[in-house]
Each structure stands twice: as structure tokens, then as C-alpha cells.
Design a protein around this motif. Structure first.
Motif, PDB file in Angstrom:
ATOM      1  N   ILE A   1       0.858  -1.181   0.000  1.00 42.21           N
ATOM      2  CA  ILE A   1       0.000   0.000   0.000  1.00 42.21           C
ATOM      3  C   ILE A   1       0.897   1.234   0.000  1.00 42.21           C
ATOM      4  O   ILE A   1       1.576   1.513   0.979  1.00 42.21           O
ATOM      5  CB  ILE A   1      -0.914   0.020   1.244  1.00 42.21           C
ATOM      6  CG1 ILE A   1      -1.744  -1.265   1.310  1.00 42.21           C
ATOM      7  CG2 ILE A   1      -1.809   1.248   1.232  1.00 42.21           C
ATOM      8  CD1 ILE A   1      -2.519  -1.422   2.598  1.00 42.21           C
ATOM      9  N   GLN A   2       0.917   1.939  -1.114  1.00 39.62           N
ATOM     10  CA  GLN A   2       1.767   3.112  -1.222  1.00 39.62           C
ATOM     11  C   GLN A   2       0.991   4.427  -1.197  1.00 39.62           C
ATOM     12  O   GLN A   2       1.585   5.487  -1.078  1.00 39.62           O
ATOM     13  CB  GLN A   2       2.600   3.041  -2.507  1.00 39.62           C
ATOM     14  CG  GLN A   2       3.686   1.982  -2.486  1.00 39.62           C
ATOM     15  CD  GLN A   2       4.725   2.216  -3.569  1.00 39.62           C
ATOM     16  OE1 GLN A   2       4.806   3.265  -4.175  1.00 39.62           O
ATOM     17  NE2 GLN A   2       5.534   1.203  -3.818  1.00 39.62           N
ATOM     18  N   GLY A   3      -0.305   4.379  -1.329  1.00 37.67           N
ATOM     19  CA  GLY A   3      -1.084   5.606  -1.393  1.00 37.67           C
ATOM     20  C   GLY A   3      -1.372   5.996  -2.826  1.00 37.67           C
ATOM     21  O   GLY A   3      -2.528   6.180  -3.217  1.00 37.67           O
ATOM     22  N   ALA A   4      -0.322   6.115  -3.629  1.00 37.94           N
ATOM     23  CA  ALA A   4      -0.506   6.412  -5.047  1.00 37.94           C
ATOM     24  C   ALA A   4      -0.896   5.164  -5.830  1.00 37.94           C
ATOM     25  O   ALA A   4      -1.423   5.249  -6.939  1.00 37.94           O
ATOM     26  CB  ALA A   4       0.770   7.013  -5.631  1.00 37.94           C
ATOM     27  N   ARG A   5      -0.645   4.002  -5.235  1.00 35.75           N
ATOM     28  CA  ARG A   5      -0.979   2.752  -5.897  1.00 35.75           C
ATOM     29  C   ARG A   5      -1.014   1.650  -4.848  1.00 35.75           C
ATOM     30  O   ARG A   5      -0.426   1.758  -3.788  1.00 35.75           O
ATOM     31  CB  ARG A   5       0.034   2.391  -6.992  1.00 35.75           C
ATOM     32  CG  ARG A   5       1.487   2.502  -6.576  1.00 35.75           C
ATOM     33  CD  ARG A   5       2.430   1.998  -7.621  1.00 35.75           C
ATOM     34  NE  ARG A   5       2.274   0.583  -7.836  1.00 35.75           N
ATOM     35  CZ  ARG A   5       2.874  -0.344  -7.075  1.00 35.75           C
ATOM     36  NH1 ARG A   5       3.656   0.006  -6.069  1.00 35.75           N
ATOM     37  NH2 ARG A   5       2.705  -1.615  -7.327  1.00 35.75           N
ATOM     38  N   ARG A   6      -1.705   0.565  -5.203  1.00 36.52           N
ATOM     39  CA  ARG A   6      -1.803  -0.593  -4.353  1.00 36.52           C
ATOM     40  C   ARG A   6      -1.580  -1.834  -5.213  1.00 36.52           C
ATOM     41  O   ARG A   6      -1.923  -1.839  -6.401  1.00 36.52           O
ATOM     42  CB  ARG A   6      -3.186  -0.677  -3.678  1.00 36.52           C
ATOM     43  CG  ARG A   6      -3.447   0.442  -2.671  1.00 36.52           C
ATOM     44  CD  ARG A   6      -4.851   0.968  -2.730  1.00 36.52           C
ATOM     45  NE  ARG A   6      -5.155   1.577  -4.016  1.00 36.52           N
ATOM     46  CZ  ARG A   6      -4.807   2.847  -4.328  1.00 36.52           C
ATOM     47  NH1 ARG A   6      -4.153   3.598  -3.461  1.00 36.52           N
ATOM     48  NH2 ARG A   6      -5.101   3.348  -5.520  1.00 36.52           N
ATOM     49  N   ALA A   7      -1.023  -2.883  -4.623  1.00 34.78           N
ATOM     50  CA  ALA A   7      -0.804  -4.127  -5.360  1.00 34.78           C
ATOM     51  C   ALA A   7      -1.065  -5.309  -4.426  1.00 34.78           C
ATOM     52  O   ALA A   7      -0.801  -5.232  -3.227  1.00 34.78           O
ATOM     53  CB  ALA A   7       0.615  -4.198  -5.913  1.00 34.78           C
TER      54      ALA A   7
ATOM     55  N   ARG B   1       4.982 -19.637  -5.947  1.00 29.34           N
ATOM     56  CA  ARG B   1       4.456 -19.473  -7.306  1.00 29.34           C
ATOM     57  C   ARG B   1       3.263 -18.536  -7.252  1.00 29.34           C
ATOM     58  O   ARG B   1       2.338 -18.732  -6.467  1.00 29.34           O
ATOM     59  CB  ARG B   1       4.053 -20.835  -7.891  1.00 29.34           C
ATOM     60  CG  ARG B   1       3.523 -20.774  -9.317  1.00 29.34           C
ATOM     61  CD  ARG B   1       3.314 -22.177  -9.860  1.00 29.34           C
ATOM     62  NE  ARG B   1       2.299 -22.903  -9.110  1.00 29.34           N
ATOM     63  CZ  ARG B   1       1.021 -22.978  -9.458  1.00 29.34           C
ATOM     64  NH1 ARG B   1       0.588 -22.344 -10.551  1.00 29.34           N
ATOM     65  NH2 ARG B   1       0.171 -23.674  -8.736  1.00 29.34           N
ATOM     66  N   ALA B   2       3.279 -17.515  -8.112  1.00 30.88           N
ATOM     67  CA  ALA B   2       2.201 -16.528  -8.115  1.00 30.88           C
ATOM     68  C   ALA B   2       0.964 -17.089  -8.789  1.00 30.88           C
ATOM     69  O   ALA B   2       0.996 -17.469  -9.967  1.00 30.88           O
ATOM     70  CB  ALA B   2       2.656 -15.254  -8.804  1.00 30.88           C
ATOM     71  N   LEU B   3      -0.138 -17.142  -8.044  1.00 31.64           N
ATOM     72  CA  LEU B   3      -1.418 -17.571  -8.590  1.00 31.64           C
ATOM     73  C   LEU B   3      -2.239 -16.390  -9.061  1.00 31.64           C
ATOM     74  O   LEU B   3      -3.153 -16.542  -9.876  1.00 31.64           O
ATOM     75  CB  LEU B   3      -2.204 -18.346  -7.527  1.00 31.64           C
ATOM     76  CG  LEU B   3      -1.487 -19.524  -6.867  1.00 31.64           C
ATOM     77  CD1 LEU B   3      -2.405 -20.179  -5.848  1.00 31.64           C
ATOM     78  CD2 LEU B   3      -1.036 -20.534  -7.909  1.00 31.64           C
ATOM     79  N   TYR B   4      -1.903 -15.201  -8.537  1.00 31.85           N
ATOM     80  CA  TYR B   4      -2.637 -13.989  -8.898  1.00 31.85           C
ATOM     81  C   TYR B   4      -1.770 -12.797  -8.502  1.00 31.85           C
ATOM     82  O   TYR B   4      -1.132 -12.794  -7.445  1.00 31.85           O
ATOM     83  CB  TYR B   4      -3.965 -13.944  -8.145  1.00 31.85           C
ATOM     84  CG  TYR B   4      -4.811 -12.702  -8.434  1.00 31.85           C
ATOM     85  CD1 TYR B   4      -5.803 -12.723  -9.406  1.00 31.85           C
ATOM     86  CD2 TYR B   4      -4.617 -11.522  -7.718  1.00 31.85           C
ATOM     87  CE1 TYR B   4      -6.593 -11.599  -9.664  1.00 31.85           C
ATOM     88  CE2 TYR B   4      -5.394 -10.394  -7.970  1.00 31.85           C
ATOM     89  CZ  TYR B   4      -6.374 -10.432  -8.933  1.00 31.85           C
ATOM     90  OH  TYR B   4      -7.141  -9.328  -9.187  1.00 31.85           O
ATOM     91  N   ALA B   5      -1.751 -11.796  -9.351  1.00 35.87           N
ATOM     92  CA  ALA B   5      -1.038 -10.557  -9.032  1.00 35.87           C
ATOM     93  C   ALA B   5      -1.704  -9.414  -9.785  1.00 35.87           C
ATOM     94  O   ALA B   5      -1.961  -9.536 -10.985  1.00 35.87           O
ATOM     95  CB  ALA B   5       0.438 -10.662  -9.422  1.00 35.87           C
ATOM     96  N   GLN B   6      -1.990  -8.336  -9.084  1.00 36.17           N
ATOM     97  CA  GLN B   6      -2.704  -7.230  -9.702  1.00 36.17           C
ATOM     98  C   GLN B   6      -2.312  -5.914  -9.042  1.00 36.17           C
ATOM     99  O   GLN B   6      -2.086  -5.853  -7.839  1.00 36.17           O
ATOM    100  CB  GLN B   6      -4.211  -7.432  -9.586  1.00 36.17           C
ATOM    101  CG  GLN B   6      -5.039  -6.445 -10.386  1.00 36.17           C
ATOM    102  CD  GLN B   6      -4.823  -6.572 -11.884  1.00 36.17           C
ATOM    103  OE1 GLN B   6      -4.890  -7.668 -12.418  1.00 36.17           O
ATOM    104  NE2 GLN B   6      -4.551  -5.475 -12.557  1.00 36.17           N
ATOM    105  N   GLU B   7      -2.242  -4.867  -9.858  1.00 40.81           N
ATOM    106  CA  GLU B   7      -1.929  -3.526  -9.379  1.00 40.81           C
ATOM    107  C   GLU B   7      -3.135  -2.624  -9.589  1.00 40.81           C
ATOM    108  O   GLU B   7      -3.882  -2.782 -10.564  1.00 40.81           O
ATOM    109  CB  GLU B   7      -0.723  -2.954 -10.129  1.00 40.81           C
ATOM    110  CG  GLU B   7      -0.379  -1.531  -9.741  1.00 40.81           C
ATOM    111  CD  GLU B   7       0.641  -0.906 -10.669  1.00 40.81           C
ATOM    112  OE1 GLU B   7       1.236   0.123 -10.285  1.00 40.81           O
ATOM    113  OE2 GLU B   7       0.836  -1.435 -11.787  1.00 40.81           O
ATOM    114  N   ASN B   8      -3.335  -1.701  -8.658  1.00 39.70           N
ATOM    115  CA  ASN B   8      -4.391  -0.698  -8.785  1.00 39.70           C
ATOM    116  C   ASN B   8      -3.757   0.670  -8.558  1.00 39.70           C
ATOM    117  O   ASN B   8      -3.340   0.996  -7.453  1.00 39.70           O
ATOM    118  CB  ASN B   8      -5.505  -0.945  -7.759  1.00 39.70           C
ATOM    119  CG  ASN B   8      -6.494   0.216  -7.688  1.00 39.70           C
ATOM    120  OD1 ASN B   8      -6.488   0.978  -6.733  1.00 39.70           O
ATOM    121  ND2 ASN B   8      -7.330   0.341  -8.697  1.00 39.70           N
ATOM    122  N   ALA B   9      -3.630   1.457  -9.627  1.00 36.24           N
ATOM    123  CA  ALA B   9      -2.995   2.770  -9.529  1.00 36.24           C
ATOM    124  C   ALA B   9      -4.048   3.847  -9.325  1.00 36.24           C
ATOM    125  O   ALA B   9      -5.209   3.690  -9.714  1.00 36.24           O
ATOM    126  CB  ALA B   9      -2.176   3.056 -10.791  1.00 36.24           C
ATOM    127  N   GLY B  10      -3.625   4.940  -8.726  1.00 33.60           N
ATOM    128  CA  GLY B  10      -4.523   6.058  -8.475  1.00 33.60           C
ATOM    129  C   GLY B  10      -4.263   6.661  -7.111  1.00 33.60           C
ATOM    130  O   GLY B  10      -4.245   5.941  -6.107  1.00 33.60           O
TER     131      GLY B  10
END
Length: 409
Positions: A93-99, A108-117
Motif C-alpha cells: 500500500i503506497q497511497g498512489a498505488r496498491r498491489a 508461485r504466483a497464482l494472482y497478481a494485480q496492481e491498482n494505480a490512483g
């Protein structure tokens, strides 16, 4: 890897169980006899514990080893971790974006997603992150109860023991009970680990990039973003290592009474070499009409480090000067860090180093300022910036903590 000895049988048993599981995780597929040899425990002790772990479904036999020597004998069965036995959620959690990232037990990554804003409200950031976690579980076909651990990382000063973000100056977030807030918001009753986002990336490196670490016994992870941090990791050659502190090197004073920093002090490294500092100086150059190439590249869009790198590459002289000053101050800081900590390896991740030319310049400055008599052999590796590496590292941290605290009740 150290195993416990002493009169407290429950404590010794718990420590040995954790050590056995970590050894299988680290070296598997592996023979039971090799586990015993590495830990200095008896083969019956190893066999009893491994059989119990197999009954719980977290370890399984994966095949047989070839007999060694001149004699043909019975092949020893190899044991290894069951990747799908446990799942871990990680979030940055960065504030400008979340992942958010969802890993199995083997990372092993089963899911990975970024949400910018941009979102400066602390509570709203947690709500957005919780929604992303819900979508991750849905995509993987899992329930929250199947998650064995959760990791959350943020920029700023974090008290990992209490799960509290003490301060993030640029957003005004202080004394936030991240662990408690995430537990209440998600309804998750399992372990939640909270760390600085540079520390999380260090956990990710030691768990998921062991081939990169090689035989390094210690390494540092220099992470540049809106802030600058450089945690140190010890004992990585024989174990998963210990992350030492958050490494808030961004607030070491490089220029006494220099440029103001958002921490309230003056002359901090972040005031000269962070993404915020570089972008601020470039924005001023744009406003004054001194960066024509950068102006053409960004137009009316918000200024980014990617645009700065492109302008430097295209020959914008003012932008090149700004980047050069940032790299110079950072190079001096890196030489100070290495003279003090003497790590075998330093990993460097930051958009400032998206161009190899800046790698070479940084290492040149380090060589000029490093006391070679103290430490001539530190290796430097530049990590490609990845918006998902923090979330992945947070999930990896949860895996490391799970291995450290494993005990059969």
C-alpha cells in the motif's frame, strides 16, 4: 541452521520441527538422512517429524535418489514441500498505488494485480486493498480460511513486532495499527505480518531469488521510490536470513543544513535522490522552460520517472544534470552504507536506474568513495523495477514467518 537443545522439551521440539521444515523447503527434494546430517539430529527424529508433516499434507515424497558408491542398494526416498498445501496473500500500500499478490507455498504466483490512483486517505487505501484481496481469492477459487498467512507492506517507519505504521511523513499517516485494521476489515483471523516495503522486497529476494543471491552470506536491498530504504539481511547462506531494521537510509544527512526533507530535517538523502526529489526538480525546470525535450514527452500528462528517463536518453541537458546530481549523492550514500555494513551483495531497485548508463555512473562514484581496504568485494546487481515486487515480497515474508514459527500442536 541452528537447532534447539536444552531441558525445555516443548520448546526444543517446536524449534526442531521448524528447522526440519525449513531445511526441506530450502534444499528439497532431499533425503531424510541429509536433513539429519545438516541439522545434527538423529534419523529417527527426522523420520518421525517428516512422517507427521506428510500426514498433514505439507510434505510429500517426490521420488528416489540414485544409490551411491560401488554397491547397489535400496534407493532413499526424497521429500519436498507440497506447493498447494498452503497459500499466502501479500499487499503493498503506497497511497498512489496498491498491489496484491497470492502465492502458493513454493512462492508461485497464482494472482497478481496492481491498482494505480492517488488516494491519500489511509482507511480508503485499506478498503481498496481488501477488495483486491477478495478478487484474488475469487480468481484462484480459494476461501479466506485457506490462507495460511498474510503480509502487508508500506513505505515509512514500521514497527513490525506490533504491526504498526509509526509514520509516513508524506501522507501524514502516524501510529496506524495496520495489523489490527486489516484483521477487522478483512475478517481474517490468521497471522498478519506488517513491514516496510523495502524490507518486504528483501524477503522476496531471499525466498524467491536464491539463485541470484548465490553464496552471499549477507545482502542489502536498496529500494528507491518516493523514499529510500536499504535493509540488511544476515545469514542467507544456510537459512532464510534475518532482515535487520527498515534501513531508513533516506534520512541520513548528506548535506548539513541542506534542502528540506518531508521528515522535517534538512539535507537528507531523500531530498536529493528520491523519485519525489528528481520529479520536483524536473517539474521546476519545466515551469521555467528549461527542459524542452521533457516538455514534448510529457505534454499535459503528470510527470513520471519513465518520462525523465526518456528525456535523459533523448539528450535533454537539464534533465541529465538533475539525474546526474541525484546519482552522485546516492553513490556517496551507497559507499557509506557499504563501508559500514560490508554486505556480500547489494541489490538496487529504482526507476532512476532504468538506464544502464546510470548504473555505470553510480558504480564509478561508489568506487571513488568506498574504502577498498575495508571491503573490495561487494557485488552490485540492479533489479528491474516491478510494480508487483512489493506485494510479492509481502507474501514471501508471510511464507518465511510461517516456516520460522511452524509447530505441530
Amino acid at each position: 541452521m541452528k537447532v534447539e537443545q536444552g531441558a525445555n522439551s516443548a520448546r526444543v521440539k517446536a524449534a526442531n520441527q521448524s528447522a526440519i521444515l525449513k531445511t526441506i523447503y530450502h534444499y528439497g527434494p532431499i533425503k531424510r538422512s541429509e536433513v539429519a546430517q545438516r541439522l545434527g539430529l538423529t534419523l529417527p527424529t527426522i523420520t518421525t517429524n517428516v512422517n507427521s508433516m506428510m500426514a498433514r499434507g505439507i510434505v510429500r515424497e517426490t521420488g528416489s535418489s540414485q544409490p551411491s558408491g560401488r554397491f547397489v542398494g535400496r534407493r532413499a526416498h526424497l521429500v519436498d514441500i507440497v506447493p498447494e498445501s498452503r497459500y499466502f496473500l501479500g499487499a503493498e500500500i503506497q497511497g498512489a498505488r496498491r498491489a496484491v499478490c497470492l502465492l502458493d507455498y513454493r512462492g508461485r504466483a497464482l494472482y497478481a494485480q496492481e491498482n494505480a490512483g492517488e488516494q491519500r486517505d489511509y482507511r480508503r487505501n485499506l478498503e481498496l486493498t481488501q477488495d483486491m484481496m477478495r478478487r484474488a481469492l475469487c480468481a484462484a477459487g480459494l476461501e479466506l480460511e485457506q490462507i495460511a498467512g498474510m503480509g502487508v507492506c508500506l513505505p515509512g517507519l514500521v514497527d513490525a513486532r506490533r504491526g504498526v505504521l509509526e509514520v509516513r511523513p508524506s501522507y501524514g499517516w502516524t501510529h496506524r495499527d495496520v495489523r489490527g485494521d486489516m484483521a477487522a476489515l478483512t475478517g481474517y483471523g490468521g497471522p498478519i505480518h506488517v513491514e516496510n516495503n523495502a524490507c518486504a522486497r528483501a524477503y522476496g529476494a531471499q525466498l524467491l531469488q536464491r539463485d541470484v543471491l548465490g553464496d552471499a552470506k549477507t545482502f542489502a536491498y536498496l529500494f528507491l521510490g518516493n523514499g529510500i530504504a536499504c535493509p540488511l539481511v544476515l545469514n542467507t547462506a544456510s537459512d532464510f536470513g534475518s532482515v535487520v531494521g527498515s534501513g531508513e537510509v533516506g534520512h541520513m544527512v548528506m548535506v548539513p543544513n541542506g534542502a528540506p526533507c518531508n521528515c522535517g530535517n534538512r539535507g537528507c538523502l531523500e531530498a536529493y535522490a528520491s523519485d519525489v526529489a528528481v520529479l520536483s526538480q524536473c517539474a521546476q525546470a519545466l515551469a521555467e522552460g528549461r527542459a524542452p525535450i521533457l516538455s514534448r514527452l510529457c505534454g499535459d500528462a503528470p510527470l513520471t520517472m519513465e518520462q525523465v528517463a526518456a528525456a535523459q536518453e533523448a539528450g535533454d541537458g537539464v534533465v541529465a544534470e538533475i539525474v546526474e546530481r541525484a546519482v552522485y549523492v546516492l553513490g556517496v550514500a551507497v559507499s557509506n552504507i557499504n563501508s559500514f555494513a560490508c554486505p556480500d551483495l547489494m541489490l538496487i531497485e529504482g526507476k532512476l536506474f532504468s538506464r544502464p548508463k546510470n548504473w555505470d555512473r553510480l558504480l564509478e562514484i561508489v568506487r571513488d568513495n568506498l574504502c577498498g581496504v575495508i571491503r573490495p568485494g561487494t557485488r552490485f546487481l540492479f533489479v528491474k523495477p516491478d510494480p508487483l515486487s512489493g506485494a510479492e515480497g509481502a507474501a514471501a515474508m508471510a511464507i518465511c514467518k510461517d516456516l520460522e514459527t511452524y509447530v505441530e500442536l
